[in-house]
Scaffold this active site. Structure first.
Site, mmCIF file in Angstrom:
data_model
loop_
_atom_site.group_PDB
_atom_site.id
_atom_site.type_symbol
_atom_site.label_atom_id
_atom_site.label_comp_id
_atom_site.label_asym_id
_atom_site.label_seq_id
_atom_site.Cartn_x
_atom_site.Cartn_y
_atom_site.Cartn_z
ATOM 1 N N HIS A 1 0.877 -1.180 0.000
ATOM 2 C CA HIS A 1 0.000 0.000 0.000
ATOM 3 C C HIS A 1 0.912 1.227 0.000
ATOM 4 C CE1 HIS A 1 -3.718 -2.284 0.841
ATOM 5 N NE2 HIS A 1 -2.874 -3.121 1.405
ATOM 6 N N ARG A 2 1.184 1.751 -1.185
ATOM 7 C CA ARG A 2 2.226 2.752 -1.369
ATOM 8 C C ARG A 2 1.699 4.172 -1.198
ATOM 9 N NH1 ARG A 2 2.752 -0.986 -5.538
ATOM 10 N NH2 ARG A 2 1.850 0.470 -7.039
ATOM 11 N N GLU B 1 11.003 2.858 9.038
ATOM 12 C CA GLU B 1 11.133 1.547 9.675
ATOM 13 C C GLU B 1 12.404 1.440 10.510
ATOM 14 O OE1 GLU B 1 10.977 -3.220 8.410
ATOM 15 O OE2 GLU B 1 10.982 -1.652 6.873
ATOM 16 N N TYR B 2 12.319 0.648 11.553
ATOM 17 C CA TYR B 2 13.477 0.277 12.366
ATOM 18 C C TYR B 2 14.560 -0.296 11.446
ATOM 19 C CZ TYR B 2 15.992 -2.152 16.189
ATOM 20 O OH TYR B 2 16.932 -2.594 17.088
ATOM 21 N N ARG C 1 -7.813 -5.233 3.764
ATOM 22 C CA ARG C 1 -7.123 -6.035 4.763
ATOM 23 C C ARG C 1 -7.998 -6.445 5.943
ATOM 24 N NH1 ARG C 1 -3.201 -7.929 1.627
ATOM 25 N NH2 ARG C 1 -1.964 -6.266 0.675
#
Length: 229
Positions: free
Chosen positions: A62-63, A69-70, A177
């Site tokens: 899902h762009r 992010e870690y 989802r």
């Protein structure tokens, strides 16, 4: 933003818009029904999410969100893995190439669980061995570079990210989802986000349940059949 921000954006020429909640709710229903999506982009939410890598790879398709992010290049990943509950272990579906069939039971389920646990433990042991010693702050001091050592880790290890998205794109994410056909491991996240959205923008979420989650789109041929019936 909230429900009021959606209404204000839709009625930009009216300033604050109407004073009656019922009229605001009716407008939001209208916007969702006819896919007038821009006003929903006035609302944004930022979530801190912890999730298995294989779920993250599905999620990132899902762009339409901002993601940070870690990084396993800079930090050492925790020894934590997603291991399914026994009743969530299922065989490959014979009618759906990307779905599940009947749940595994008995010895077969136990065997699969042992494989998952064993592989996860062994891969992390090797990861820790390759990066070498770790100091009190969790930073590796010797050994293989973290950006290389991470490639040996399995897809069920956990990562984390900040995920910021506007309401229009979030509702699209949830429609896909939170659907019963979505993979279980991402659907449980979507179900929890649904609760957050229902509390945050109740009128918009109610319309979303009615027109998107509970509604249906007909093809022209199907609509013709309905008209003739």
């Amino acid at each position: 933003g909230d429900d009021a921000a959606i209404v204000q954006a839709a009625r930009v020429s009216y300033g604050k818009g109407t004073k009656k909640t019922s009229q605001d709710r009716g407008l939001i229903n209208y916007l969702l029904r006819y896919c007038l999506n821009t006003p929903f982009e006035m609302c944004e939410i930022k979530l801190h999410i912890k999730l298995p890598m294989f779920v993250a790879r599905q999620w990132i398709r899902h762009r339409t969100a901002n993601v940070n992010e870690y990084s396993a290049r800079y930090s050492v990943l925790d020894r934590e893995f997603y291991i399914p509950e026994p009743d969530k272990l299922a065989a490959q579906s014979v009618i759906n190439n990307q779905g599940r069939g009947e749940a595994l039971t008995g010895d077969e389920a136990a065997r699969v669980l042992e494989i998952l646990k064993g592989d996860a433990a062994q891969s992390y042991d090797h990861y820790a061995e390759m990066i070498g010693d770790v100091d009190a702050d969790g930073n590796a001091k010797n050994g293989l570079a973290r950006e290389l050592a991470r490639m040996n880790l399995p897809a069920n290890i956990y990562t984390q990210w900040y995920w910021k998205v506007d309401l229009h794109n979030l509702l699209h994410f949830l429609r896909l989802r939170a659907d019963a056909h979505a993979q279980y491991e991402i659907r449980v996240y979507a179900d929890e986000i649904c609760k957050v959205v229902a509390d945050w923008v109740p009128a918009a979420y109610s319309a979303f349940e009615d027109y998107r989650m509970g509604g249906a789109t007909l093809s022209s041929k199907a609509l013709d059949v309905v008209k003739r019936m």
